[in-house]
Design an enzyme around this catalytic site. Structure first.
Site, PDB file in Angstrom:
ATOM      1  N   ARG A 238     -17.441   0.754  -1.637  1.00  0.00           N
ATOM      2  CA  ARG A 238     -15.793   0.207  -1.090  1.00  0.00           C
ATOM      3  C   ARG A 238     -16.216  -1.021  -0.992  1.00  0.00           C
ATOM      4  O   ARG A 238     -17.034  -1.202  -0.344  1.00  0.00           O
ATOM      5  CB  ARG A 238     -15.552   1.621   0.239  1.00  0.00           C
TER       6      ARG A 238
ATOM      7  N   ASP B  92      40.441  -6.246  -0.124  1.00  0.00           N
ATOM      8  CA  ASP B  92      40.546  -5.154   1.477  1.00  0.00           C
ATOM      9  C   ASP B  92      41.233  -4.549   0.901  1.00  0.00           C
ATOM     10  O   ASP B  92      42.408  -5.587   1.319  1.00  0.00           O
ATOM     11  CB  ASP B  92      41.276  -5.728   2.872  1.00  0.00           C
TER      12      ASP B  92
ATOM     13  N   LYS C 188       0.973  -1.517   0.125  1.00  0.00           N
ATOM     14  CA  LYS C 188      -0.166  -0.006  -0.310  1.00  0.00           C
ATOM     15  C   LYS C 188       0.857   0.850  -0.022  1.00  0.00           C
ATOM     16  O   LYS C 188       1.682   1.902   0.652  1.00  0.00           O
ATOM     17  CB  LYS C 188      -1.021   0.164   1.017  1.00  0.00           C
TER      18      LYS C 188
ATOM     19  N   ARG D 170      -9.399  10.240  -7.071  1.00  0.00           N
ATOM     20  CA  ARG D 170     -10.501  10.391  -6.973  1.00  0.00           C
ATOM     21  C   ARG D 170     -11.591  11.051  -6.538  1.00  0.00           C
ATOM     22  O   ARG D 170     -12.897  10.488  -6.495  1.00  0.00           O
ATOM     23  CB  ARG D 170     -10.651   9.194  -4.934  1.00  0.00           C
TER      24      ARG D 170
END
Length: 612
Positions: free
Chosen positions: A199, A438, A23, A43
């Site tokens: 919804r 290294d 989400k 929306r």
């Protein structure tokens, strides 16, 4: 057109034949492209392109490729993408309110938003509402692949239309959402239809709540809100108001208690001294107020003095709520204002990028129980007092910790484990999981020797079509990584390669590099320690801090940063997170590289040369 909406649930939405998506928190948006043109609508029916012109410009780049699929309609969320699992709600709100066209264009250019697309509603003019969700999702994936779009979310990708994957495993996705501090998950029935304006219980939103312990300061008579706060430096800091989550009897009892114990009253409020403690769940702090607060429970076990700003900040960062952080104000560095709380919050925020390099590796930590003010010690054995959630693995008579999750990492941070060192292989590997060089210069002032060595090695690797990653050691050198496929090569194999590179460096510049093991014989040359890459040896993990005076961090770099301007002290706790937010993670593709690393042909040549 009104979008279909999910219903909020507080129960785990794990069900057979359901799929799970991240989400993302932004503006819900419907994209439509037909013969009349292209629109992006919120929306509430607001046209979004004037505020977010970058989305339109991006789509027009694909106009020719998209023509065969028009008319087209996509459903998604317009967001400011912070990381792969989280959108920045505050940032999208700021963009949405901008009035100045110049500022909008400036933001669109330098900090573009993205449309996270999760549904396909129309293709080639054919409505797909009556198709099952999983079929619409499959069609959406095919469309984006046809356009050669990447299907993984990436806040640093120039691709401004991004795909929201559907996952079958809720727990796996939830672990990532929590790790990346995302807003939550949308659970969808595989067979759900797209129903305009509804919804639906076929789509459920399950949120990643944060929890704060706070106290009531007042009650608003006009609307029934309870105002809450915490203590910051003995002063009350208001953090918002809460209305939802109370049972009717709880709300009535609370109102009565407030009236009976009020200190004052005016036309709007009844005021009380801090006394009643609550736990409130919320999404985040927005404009200094709790966003979407819900009452969770009364905290009769707490005194108001225990509801502090420091604990609130820990809640803000979604630290494991059942893990006690002791002495958060303890200073750790002598000349730097870093407290234990700062270090714990660093670990929390860096965890998505650091944990993959710790996972399933026998961990050695260096602990500084008194910060930089006292002695440090190495710890390999898991202590007897470790909580049950800490995983361990026995090896050579030692019960090593496996730091496989956020909770273990934060627990180790609370133990003031500052340095995290790991072997070159996982517990599931028969041989090395990577090759690491290294590059440790003889002194802090000789850092540029490490830069010179890294660039010479990179030249060879490029010619051999090998892919390398590089990081600072956090101390005085650089460390160069070649990811390898698992369980394919042995340490004898990699020794052939590391010794070849060491000999190459010495042949190129014998005054700068040496393989002389005796320090007294090195004479200010960089020691190329190809022997160090072997079973049982360790290297500091990416993003681990170091116990030195500048609070260094073993920081992944982009190769273009490796030049004469590079300074070792530039990479510390303060800017490690800033770098990721502004530039991304240079090691982002590290694990994908393991599958395509062309090391076998190089090894074959080295083996033939050895025989010859």
């Amino acid at each position: 057109m009104k979008p279909m909406l999910p219903s909020l649930t507080f129960d785990l939405p794990i069900r057979p034949d359901w799929l799970y998506e991240v989400k993302y928190d932004g503006f819900r948006a419907l994209l439509e492209w037909n013969s009349k043109g292209i629109t992006l609508t919120s929306r509430n029916g607001k046209e979004l392109f004037p505020q977010f012109p970058e989305i339109k410009e991006f789509l027009f780049q694909y106009e020719e490729k998209l023509k065969p699929f028009l008319p087209l309609q996509l459903d998604g969320e317009l967001v400011f993408l912070e990381n792969t699992h989280k959108a920045n709600f505050s940032a999208i709100q700021v963009r949405g309110r901008m009035k100045s066209e110049k500022k909008i264009i400036e933001q669109a250019t330098h900090s573009p938003c993205r449309l996270m697309v999760f549904d396909l509603l129309m293709l080639k003019g054919k409505p797909l509402y009556s198709l099952d969700f999983h079929k619409r999702k499959a069609e959406l994936g095919k469309l984006l692949q046809t356009l050669e779009f990447h299907l993984d979310p990436d806040p640093y990708d120039d691709q401004l239309i991004q795909y929201v994957k559907a996952n079958e495993d809720f727990n796996d996705l939830w672990e990532k959402v929590v790790l990346y501090d995302g807003e939550g998950i949308i659970a969808k029935s595989k067979n759900s239809l797209w129903e305009e304006g509804k919804r639906s219980l076929q789509w459920l939103k399950y949120k990643n709540w944060k929890y704060v312990s706070c106290f009531i300061t007042s009650f608003e008579k006009t609307n029934g809100y309870f105002y809450v706060g915490v203590y910051k430096n003995k002063e009350i800091l208001p953090i918002g108001q809460v209305l939802f989550g109370f049972k009717p009897e709880e709300k009535n009892a609370l109102k009565q208690t407030i009236k009976q114990n009020m200190t004052s009253e005016d036309a709007q409020f009844i005021y009380v001294e801090p006394a009643i403690c609550l736990e409130v769940k919320y999404l985040e702090l927005y404009d200094r107020q709790l966003r979407e607060p819900h009452f969770d429970r009364f905290r009769f076990d707490l005194e108001p003095a225990q509801c502090t700003y420091d604990l609130f900040m820990f809640a803000q960062k979604n630290l494991p709520s059942d893990l006690e952080i002791t002495h958060p104000d303890k200073p750790l560095w002598e000349n730097l204002s870093i407290q234990k709380a700062d270090y714990i919050l660093y670990l929390r925020e860096i965890s998505p990028y650091m944990l993959p390099f710790l996972k399933n590796r026998l961990l050695t930590v260096i602990r500084y129980p008194h910060g930089m003010f006292g002695e440090a010690f190495y710890q390999k054995n898991c202590p007897d007092y470790a909580p049950k959630f800490v995983e361990t693995q026995p090896s050579d008579g030692i019960d090593y910790i496996l730091c496989n999750n956020l909770k273990t990492l934060v627990w180790l941070g609370n133990q003031l484990a500052i340095e995290f060192h790991v072997p070159f292989q996982t517990i599931n590997s028969n041989g090395p999981s990577e090759i690491v060089f290294d590059l440790d210069p003889p002194s802090k002032d000789a850092f540029q020797l490490a830069v010179k060595a890294a660039l010479l090695i990179k030249e060879v690797l490029d010619q051999l079509n090998l892919i390398a990653f590089i990081k600072t050691s956090g101390n005085k050198g650089l460390q160069l990584y070649l990811p390898l496929p698992e369980n394919v090569f042995s340490y004898d194999d990699t020794r052939l390669f590391t010794s070849f590179i060491a000999e190459y460096l010495i042949s190129k510049d014998p005054d700068s590099f040496t393989i002389e093991r005796m320090k007294k014989n090195r004479r200010n040359r960089l020691y190329v320690d190809y022997v160090q890459h072997s079973e049982g040896k360790t290297i500091v993990a990416p993003y681990s801090m170091r116990g030195n005076e500048h609070a260094g961090v073993a920081t992944p770099l982009y190769w273009e940063e490796v030049n004469e301007k590079l300074e070792r002290v530039s990479f510390n706790m303060e800017n490690a997170l800033k770098r990721i937010r502004s530039q991304g993670d240079p090691f982002q593709n590290y694990f994908q590289t393991k599958q395509i690393q062309a090391f076998a042909p190089v090894l074959d040549i080295l083996k033939q040369g050895k025989k010859g």
